[in-house]
Design a protein around this motif. Structure first.
Motif, PDB file in Angstrom:
ATOM      1  N   GLU A 213       0.801  -1.327  -0.067  1.00  0.00           N
ATOM      2  CA  GLU A 213      -0.323  -0.095   0.369  1.00  0.00           C
ATOM      3  C   GLU A 213       0.964   1.670  -0.267  1.00  0.00           C
ATOM      4  OE1 GLU A 213      -3.815   2.349   2.524  1.00  0.00           O
ATOM      5  OE2 GLU A 213      -3.134   0.305   3.121  1.00  0.00           O
ATOM      6  N   ILE A 214       0.373   2.215  -1.126  1.00  0.00           N
ATOM      7  CA  ILE A 214       1.422   3.187  -1.265  1.00  0.00           C
ATOM      8  C   ILE A 214       0.736   4.525   0.017  1.00  0.00           C
ATOM      9  CG2 ILE A 214       2.810   4.516  -2.939  1.00  0.00           C
ATOM     10  CD1 ILE A 214       3.907   1.904  -2.433  1.00  0.00           C
ATOM     11  N   ARG A 215       0.776   5.363   0.468  1.00  0.00           N
ATOM     12  CA  ARG A 215       0.404   6.585   1.125  1.00  0.00           C
ATOM     13  C   ARG A 215       1.487   7.317   0.573  1.00  0.00           C
ATOM     14  NH1 ARG A 215      -2.229   4.543   6.627  1.00  0.00           N
ATOM     15  NH2 ARG A 215      -3.296   3.223   5.732  1.00  0.00           N
ATOM     16  N   ASP A 216       1.525   8.752   1.184  1.00  0.00           N
ATOM     17  CA  ASP A 216       1.957  10.069   0.436  1.00  0.00           C
ATOM     18  C   ASP A 216       3.321  10.054   1.052  1.00  0.00           C
ATOM     19  OD1 ASP A 216      -1.016  11.020  -0.035  1.00  0.00           O
ATOM     20  OD2 ASP A 216      -1.128  12.208   1.372  1.00  0.00           O
ATOM     21  N   GLU A 217       3.580   8.954   2.224  1.00  0.00           N
ATOM     22  CA  GLU A 217       5.019   9.271   2.731  1.00  0.00           C
ATOM     23  C   GLU A 217       5.760   8.085   2.435  1.00  0.00           C
ATOM     24  OE1 GLU A 217       1.994   7.579   5.581  1.00  0.00           O
ATOM     25  OE2 GLU A 217       2.504   8.924   4.316  1.00  0.00           O
ATOM     26  N   SER A 219       5.551   3.941   0.518  1.00  0.00           N
ATOM     27  CA  SER A 219       5.245   2.567   1.072  1.00  0.00           C
ATOM     28  C   SER A 219       5.097   2.151   2.388  1.00  0.00           C
ATOM     29  CB  SER A 219       5.751   1.203   0.266  1.00  0.00           C
ATOM     30  OG  SER A 219       5.468  -0.289   0.769  1.00  0.00           O
ATOM     31  N   ILE A 220       3.883   1.455   2.963  1.00  0.00           N
ATOM     32  CA  ILE A 220       4.122   1.800   4.716  1.00  0.00           C
ATOM     33  C   ILE A 220       3.632  -0.203   4.632  1.00  0.00           C
ATOM     34  CG2 ILE A 220       2.352   3.597   5.212  1.00  0.00           C
ATOM     35  CD1 ILE A 220      -0.315   1.446   4.720  1.00  0.00           C
ATOM     36  N   THR A 315      -8.757   8.166  -0.362  1.00  0.00           N
ATOM     37  CA  THR A 315      -7.518   7.274  -0.999  1.00  0.00           C
ATOM     38  C   THR A 315      -7.271   8.082  -1.944  1.00  0.00           C
ATOM     39  OG1 THR A 315      -9.830   6.029  -2.406  1.00  0.00           O
ATOM     40  CG2 THR A 315      -8.696   5.024   0.253  1.00  0.00           C
ATOM     41  N   ASN A 317      -4.074  10.199  -4.139  1.00  0.00           N
ATOM     42  CA  ASN A 317      -3.363   9.815  -4.368  1.00  0.00           C
ATOM     43  C   ASN A 317      -2.863   8.712  -3.523  1.00  0.00           C
ATOM     44  OD1 ASN A 317      -3.436  12.399  -6.025  1.00  0.00           O
ATOM     45  ND2 ASN A 317      -2.545  13.472  -4.555  1.00  0.00           N
ATOM     46  N   LYS A 318      -3.532   7.986  -3.887  1.00  0.00           N
ATOM     47  CA  LYS A 318      -2.334   6.620  -2.781  1.00  0.00           C
ATOM     48  C   LYS A 318      -2.460   5.301  -3.891  1.00  0.00           C
ATOM     49  CE  LYS A 318      -3.598   8.190   1.526  1.00  0.00           C
ATOM     50  NZ  LYS A 318      -4.687   8.199   2.716  1.00  0.00           N
ATOM     51  N   ASP A 319      -2.151   3.982  -3.729  1.00  0.00           N
ATOM     52  CA  ASP A 319      -2.114   3.314  -4.495  1.00  0.00           C
ATOM     53  C   ASP A 319      -1.864   1.896  -3.577  1.00  0.00           C
ATOM     54  OD1 ASP A 319      -2.479   1.716  -7.141  1.00  0.00           O
ATOM     55  OD2 ASP A 319      -1.061   2.760  -8.317  1.00  0.00           O
ATOM     56  N   ILE A 320      -2.588   0.937  -3.953  1.00  0.00           N
ATOM     57  CA  ILE A 320      -2.142  -0.557  -4.094  1.00  0.00           C
ATOM     58  C   ILE A 320      -1.941  -1.685  -4.358  1.00  0.00           C
ATOM     59  CG2 ILE A 320      -4.122  -1.092  -3.468  1.00  0.00           C
ATOM     60  CD1 ILE A 320      -4.303  -2.527  -0.859  1.00  0.00           C
TER      61      ILE A 320
END
Length: 402
Positions: A213-217, A219-220, A315, A317-320
């Motif tokens: 999961e990709i967030r603003d900061e 990959s988490i 969600t 500007n995020k991706d998964i």
């Protein structure tokens, strides 16, 4: 004297007739009695019935590929290690502290109402038991629901490594699935999946890659070394001395006798899953096949997972990762409400396959084709002639003989 002889002859004849009739009347019964003696129980168990019912649709473990009902082809493994059913050498186990004994839950003796079965908490556990138990019966595996106690000073998901360590000595393989996990194609045995995933005779444990999961900061989904974490929704453990040592180390990780810093994962997300990815996989990956990573697309998510996850509020500007649960579907987070329907669809697909094979193998039993009726052509009739149109001499004409 003559009368006495006649009486004697009649008595003998009567005996012969009665004996003959008794033989034919009770011949089948004697066979039945012998059968009951040689086969103590003629009533099959549910396990026997299910195994027999779906025997015709089970996929061959040694097959080079698999075609699902939609026509999608999946390749088997590059090496075919597991060619025969492992049967009771495999244990499928559901491990949970939630016990489905409440109203309309599986282990409550009252009749279950499937239509109104809940899809959260113990209702979810009810569903997982039914799905996993049925799958185990189809392929002859052992099954257990392990009612675990709450963990002291740990998040309850830490029950996983210690229960695995307890059960593994009795089996060759122990397979654990979360309550929100379903088998997508119940006709496919785990042996075929083992071949596809590259599980070898010396493999200790196999887990799928988690979704990234990709967030603003960023990959988490990475560990402290920058590697993607593994998901414990499905765990395949194979009995060996290495596996026992691995499970000991994983179970005791938070004591920090072996791994300093592991205690933080007692309650911090993602608990035992993160501890495995941070410490165990680096310590015990003695060969490339000791710890096998299963493709995310095969064992996490569900069809349309990425689109569903990105449609959640907040969600942008995020991706998964797009993981579709090709063989094992893990309905994490927002997907839990779909577990019941997913189980029902997989069961109906099995029944459809079994019914289709039965009908096509014995079409005359249920398929009647009305014979074509030949239409008889009517005999050719002369044209109808009205009486007043028939050729008659005109009454006013006089015929003159020559």
């Amino acid at each position: 004297m003559l009368a006495a002889q006649r009486t004697y002859i009649v008595a003998i004849a009567t005996f012969i007739i009665v004996a003959t009739l008794s033989f034919y009347a009770f011949r089948d019964q004697s066979v039945f009695v012998v059968a009951r003696i040689t086969r103590p129980s003629s009533n099959p168990t549910l396990r026997d019935t299910v195994a027999s019912l779906f025997a015709s649709i089970k996929h061959d473990p040694s097959a080079t590929g698999y075609v699902d009902p939609s026509g999608t082809y999946y390749e088997g493994g590059s090496e075919t290690i597991w060619t025969k059913p492992l049967s009771k050498k495999v244990l499928i186990v559901d491990i949970d502290t939630r016990v489905p004994t409440g109203e309309n839950e599986l282990l409550n003796p009252e009749r279950l109402d499937w239509e109104n079965l809940k899809t959260e908490d113990a209702g979810l556990v009810s569903n997982s038991i039914m799905n996993h138990y049925l799958y185990a019966m189809v392929h002859g595996y052992d099954y257990k629901f392990y009612q675990a106690r709450d963990m002291k000073d740990h998040y309850n998901t830490w029950i996983l490594p210690h229960v695995l360590r307890e059960l593994i000595p009795k089996y060759q393989f122990v397979i654990v699935m979360d309550a929100d996990v379903t088998i997508a194609h119940p006709d496919v045995p785990f042996e075929w999946m083992f071949n596809r995933w590259g599980i070898k005779q010396h493999t200790s444990i196999a887990l799928p890659w988690d979704t990234e999961e990709i967030r603003d900061e960023g990959s988490i989904s990475l560990d402290s070394k920058g590697m993607r974490v593994l998901n414990t929704g499905l765990v395949v453990a194979q009995n060996s001395s290495t596996t026992l040592e691995l499970l000991d180390a994983w179970r005791d990780c938070t004591s920090e006798t072996r791994y300093k810093g592991c205690a933080r994962w007692r309650y911090e997300w993602s608990h035992e899953q993160r501890a495995f990815s941070e410490y165990i996989r680096y310590d015990f990956n003695k060969t490339p096949e000791t710890i096998v990573t299963i493709p995310c697309d095969d064992a996490v998510g569900w069809p349309g997972f990425r689109q569903d996850m990105l449609s959640r509020p907040g969600t942008a500007n995020k991706d998964i990762s797009d993981c579709n649960g090709n063989f094992v579907r893990h309905y994490t987070t927002m997907g839990k409400t779909r577990v019941k329907d997913a189980s029902a669809f997989s069961v109906m697909q099995m029944f459809s396959d079994a019914l289709q094979k039965s009908i096509l193998a014995n079409p005359s039993e249920v398929w009647y084709k009305e014979p074509e009726k030949k239409t008889k052509m009517p005999k050719e009739q002369p044209d109808e002639v009205r009486e007043d149109d028939q050729s008659k001499p005109d009454a006013d004409v006089v015929l003159i003989e020559r």
